[in-house]
Design a protein around this motif. Structure first.
Motif, PDB file in Angstrom:
ATOM      1  N   PRO A 188      20.501  18.027  -3.260  1.00 19.67           N
ATOM      2  CA  PRO A 188      20.298  18.614  -4.593  1.00 19.67           C
ATOM      3  C   PRO A 188      21.589  19.203  -5.158  1.00 19.67           C
ATOM      4  N   ARG A 189      21.659  19.226  -6.484  1.00 16.57           N
ATOM      5  CA  ARG A 189      22.756  19.952  -7.135  1.00 16.57           C
ATOM      6  C   ARG A 189      22.576  21.432  -6.833  1.00 16.57           C
ATOM      7  N   PRO A 190      23.668  22.214  -6.819  1.00 18.40           N
ATOM      8  CA  PRO A 190      23.537  23.640  -6.526  1.00 18.40           C
ATOM      9  C   PRO A 190      22.496  24.279  -7.453  1.00 18.40           C
ATOM     10  N   GLY A 191      21.566  24.982  -6.842  1.00 18.91           N
ATOM     11  CA  GLY A 191      20.554  25.698  -7.612  1.00 18.91           C
ATOM     12  C   GLY A 191      19.412  24.831  -8.133  1.00 18.91           C
ATOM     13  N   ALA A 192      19.522  23.516  -7.934  1.00 27.26           N
ATOM     14  CA  ALA A 192      18.469  22.626  -8.461  1.00 27.26           C
ATOM     15  C   ALA A 192      17.427  22.335  -7.389  1.00 27.26           C
ATOM     16  N   GLU A 193      16.240  21.975  -7.844  1.00 28.99           N
ATOM     17  CA  GLU A 193      15.202  21.534  -6.903  1.00 28.99           C
ATOM     18  C   GLU A 193      14.866  20.089  -7.214  1.00 28.99           C
ATOM     19  N   ILE A 194      14.648  19.315  -6.175  1.00 24.81           N
ATOM     20  CA  ILE A 194      14.339  17.898  -6.419  1.00 24.81           C
ATOM     21  C   ILE A 194      12.831  17.694  -6.287  1.00 24.81           C
ATOM     22  N   ASP A 195      12.268  17.038  -7.290  1.00 27.72           N
ATOM     23  CA  ASP A 195      10.849  16.712  -7.256  1.00 27.72           C
ATOM     24  C   ASP A 195      10.729  15.267  -6.747  1.00 27.72           C
ATOM     25  N   ARG A 196      10.336  15.148  -5.467  1.00 32.12           N
ATOM     26  CA  ARG A 196      10.287  13.814  -4.842  1.00 32.12           C
ATOM     27  C   ARG A 196       9.399  12.830  -5.628  1.00 32.12           C
ATOM     28  N   ASP A 197       8.234  13.335  -6.061  1.00 33.70           N
ATOM     29  CA  ASP A 197       7.307  12.437  -6.767  1.00 33.70           C
ATOM     30  C   ASP A 197       7.920  11.933  -8.074  1.00 33.70           C
ATOM     31  N   ALA A 198       8.634  12.851  -8.743  1.00 36.48           N
ATOM     32  CA  ALA A 198       9.250  12.445 -10.012  1.00 36.48           C
ATOM     33  C   ALA A 198      10.341  11.403  -9.751  1.00 36.48           C
ATOM     34  N   VAL A 199      11.085  11.588  -8.664  1.00 38.18           N
ATOM     35  CA  VAL A 199      12.137  10.615  -8.329  1.00 38.18           C
ATOM     36  C   VAL A 199      11.497   9.256  -8.036  1.00 38.18           C
ATOM     37  N   MET A 200      10.440   9.255  -7.223  1.00 41.56           N
ATOM     38  CA  MET A 200       9.779   7.980  -6.885  1.00 41.56           C
ATOM     39  C   MET A 200       9.251   7.300  -8.151  1.00 41.56           C
ATOM     40  N   ALA A 201       8.664   8.118  -9.029  1.00 39.09           N
ATOM     41  CA  ALA A 201       8.104   7.540 -10.261  1.00 39.09           C
ATOM     42  C   ALA A 201       9.213   6.936 -11.116  1.00 39.09           C
ATOM     43  N   ALA A 202      10.368   7.576 -11.109  1.00 36.37           N
ATOM     44  CA  ALA A 202      11.463   7.089 -11.949  1.00 36.37           C
ATOM     45  C   ALA A 202      12.023   5.756 -11.449  1.00 36.37           C
ATOM     46  N   LEU A 203      11.791   5.453 -10.161  1.00 37.90           N
ATOM     47  CA  LEU A 203      12.334   4.199  -9.625  1.00 37.90           C
ATOM     48  C   LEU A 203      11.507   2.986 -10.030  1.00 37.90           C
ATOM     49  N   GLN A 204      10.241   3.257 -10.419  1.00 43.03           N
ATOM     50  CA  GLN A 204       9.312   2.134 -10.645  1.00 43.03           C
ATOM     51  C   GLN A 204       9.874   1.065 -11.574  1.00 43.03           C
ATOM     52  N   GLY A 205      10.425   1.507 -12.700  1.00 43.59           N
ATOM     53  CA  GLY A 205      10.863   0.511 -13.677  1.00 43.59           C
ATOM     54  C   GLY A 205      12.194  -0.139 -13.340  1.00 43.59           C
ATOM     55  N   SER A 206      12.976   0.514 -12.476  1.00 40.92           N
ATOM     56  CA  SER A 206      14.324  -0.024 -12.297  1.00 40.92           C
ATOM     57  C   SER A 206      14.548  -0.792 -10.996  1.00 40.92           C
TER      58      SER A 206
END
Ligand code: MCA
Ligand code: AMP
Length: 500
Positions: A447-465
């Motif tokens: 993660p970027r400093p201070g950021a939180e990663i939302d795994r589900d959002a990342v997985m969803a974002a991969l669908q189209g690409s």
């Protein structure tokens, strides 16, 4: 010969009533019928204004018509560019643009998504559905079932197959007619294919294994194929008594062994099981022989080279090895730094040379130069060793590559997409052991400093690409990636940590 590829694989069976494709429902397509369909398609393509050397990109489900499209391209002197059906529009746009394809054949379902892209690039678009219907066959039906084969030279291009790379950008491997013919003839002879053979064909036809190895070997020997739309273990077992040979990736064999119905008796009529595209575990080899009495014949190849080595048909098929260089193919093991051959028995880079080796990467002279030496040797990126008896083993890869169920996945391509996701500073993609697919994809995110990663959002974002098979099966989060003193990510440490 006027058109060496078409004549060698297909033209020689012109007018014959012998079976070429047998379908799951029992329907048979003869050589004559198949070539008639190919001829009609060749008319449709040339009628659309395509000229010899033009690229025809095809993202279509496996069907007799899809295979006839390949034969039609050969007959009309067009360059066939098959594409994985799992690719998204994002992925396709690169292949279509880079290749300069003038015609795109796609599933009716994909037409709306691809039309704007084709319009922008000035490519025509026709459809071909899994059931063999669509615009392509509608055009084809207007024509006669004879087509005057377009003259070609053996050195002319026959196909483009895109392979990803360690930089993340795919490269179009240019394969000539001679590349394909030489390998088909060599393999058919080496594996003793005759017109009495019936190959169980359950591989996709958009890659070397299913298209060139399986189809070309069957075609050149006048044999027949039981042509299944995809791998289905139940169908394979039902149909095995009607077949004599099977070609598959290791997952085919582990899945077959998982079935109680898969017995010695079921395989009694089979003469040959061939495995490739990914390492076959020695334990699978041993268990297979115990169960069936057959020794799987493992071979080794690449998109750029077709097949390079094979275990012997007669003689020992040695587990954990890929056998000997095929007739006409030279193979050496070299030192990465010096390029010199290493002493016998030592590990080094596998280099190959022969009539099977491709012409280069489309419009990438630098990449071609880096991997294809001036003396004709191609640097495979695989690490290997030759034992005292001459058997070649692949012991690892110099390239950062994951092979999942026989599909090649280049981590870089996935890392580039992961790095763009919100909250992600950087990523590393690794392959971990998987009982079914051999290896499966794991993404490690920082993660970027201070950021939180939302795994589900990342997985969803991969669908189209990214195609589904490339998407990580699991995402892990780390504060930082382990690096060596050169700053290079130590993927071996990540594999140790997340491989369990
Ligand atoms: C399907 N999925 C995969 C793969 N295949 N994920 C990772 N790796 C894969 N190979 C996804 C599906 O989208 C699905 O996603 C989920 O995994 C489960 O699918 P499943 O039904 O189990 O898969 P399948 O349809 O049975 O396919 C598995 C398969 C197939 C039969 C092993 O992948 C296959 O036919 N592989 C052969 C590939 C091949 O031809 N390679 C040769 C390349 P969800 O989670 O959405 O359900 S040529 C080559 O390498 C060189 C030249 C050579 O030497 O041959
Ligand atoms: P591709 O780029 O899809 O043509 O895949 C080629 C790669 O698959 C090779 O460079 C090897 O790394 C791998 N491969 C193919 N056959 C085998 C095999 N029998 N054993 C191990 N790896 C293999």
């Amino acid at each position: 010969m006027a058109n060496p590829l078409y004549d060698t694989l297909f033209g020689r069976h012109d007018g014959k009533d012998t079976p070429f494709l047998m379908l799951r429902d029992g329907a048979k397509i003869t050589h004559a019928d198949f070539l008639g369909r190919a001829a009609r398609i060749a008319h449709a393509l040339t009628d659309a204004g395509l000229k010899p050397g033009d690229r025809v990109a095809a993202q279509v489900e496996k069907s007799p018509e899809a295979l006839a499209l390949y034969a039609a391209c050969a007959q009309a002197g067009l360059v066939f560019l098959p594409l994985n059906t799992a690719y998204t529009v994002d992925e396709l746009s690169y292949f279509i643009e880079d290749s300069g394809a003038r015609m795109v054949i796609c599933d009716p379902v994909g037409e709306a998504g691809l039309t704007p892209l084709c319009d922008r690039l000035g490519a025509q678009i026709l459809t071909l559905g899994a059931d063999g219907h669509g615009g392509l066959m509608a055009q084809a039906a207007r024509h006669e079932d004879r087509f005057e084969t377009v003259a070609r030279e053996g050195s002319d291009l026959a196909a483009f197959l895109y392979t990803s790379g360690t930089t993340g950008r795919s490269k179009g491997a240019m394969l000539t007619q001679d590349n394909l013919i030489s390998n088909a003839v060599t393999l058919a002879e080496h594996w003793r294919f005759t017109q009495d053979d019936v190959l169980l064909h359950a591989l996709p036809i958009f890659h070397t294994h299913g298209l060139f190895v399986a189809t070309n070997v069957t075609a050149v020997s006048g044999a027949a194929m039981i042509f299944l739309p995809k791998f289905d273990v139940g169908a394979l077992i039902d149909l095995m008594p009607k077949a004599t040979a099977l070609m598959g990736v290791p997952t085919f064999y582990t899945r077959l062994l998982g079935e109680e119905r898969f017995t010695k008796q079921l395989t009694a009529g089979m003469r040959l099981f061939i495995s490739g595209s990914a390492p076959l575990l020695a334990e699978t080899h041993v268990e297979f022989e115990k169960r069936t009495g057959h020794r799987i014949l493992e071979r080794y190849g690449m998109t750029e080279t077709n097949m390079n080595t094979s275990n012997p048909y007669e003689g020992e098929r040695r587990a954990g090895t890929v056998g000997f260089p095929l007739p006409g193919v030279e193979l050496k093991i070299t030192d990465r730094e010096t390029g010199e051959e290493v002493p016998q028995g030592e590990v080094g880079l596998i280099e190959v040379r022969g009539p099977n080796v491709f012409k280069g990467y489309w419009q990438m002279p630098e990449k071609t130069k880096a991997e294809l030496r001036e003396d004709g040797f191609f640097l495979t990126g695989d690490l290997g060793r030759i034992d005292a008896d001459g058997y070649v083993s692949i012991v690892g890869r110099d390239k950062d590559l994951i092979i999942s169920g026989g599909y090649n996945i280049y981590p870089k391509e996935i890392e580039l997409v992961l790095d763009e996701q919100p909250g992600v500073l950087e990523s590393a993609v690794i392959g971990v052991k998987d009982a079914d697919f051999g290896e499966s994809v794991v993404g490690v995110l920082v993660p970027r400093p201070g950021a939180e990663i939302d795994r589900d959002a990342v997985m969803a974002a991969l669908q189209g690409s990214l195609a589904r098979f490339k998407q990580p099966r699991r995402l892990e989060i780390l504060d930082e990636l382990p690096r060596n003193t050169m700053g290079k990510v130590q993927k071996n440490l990540l594999r140790e940590r997340f491989g369990g």
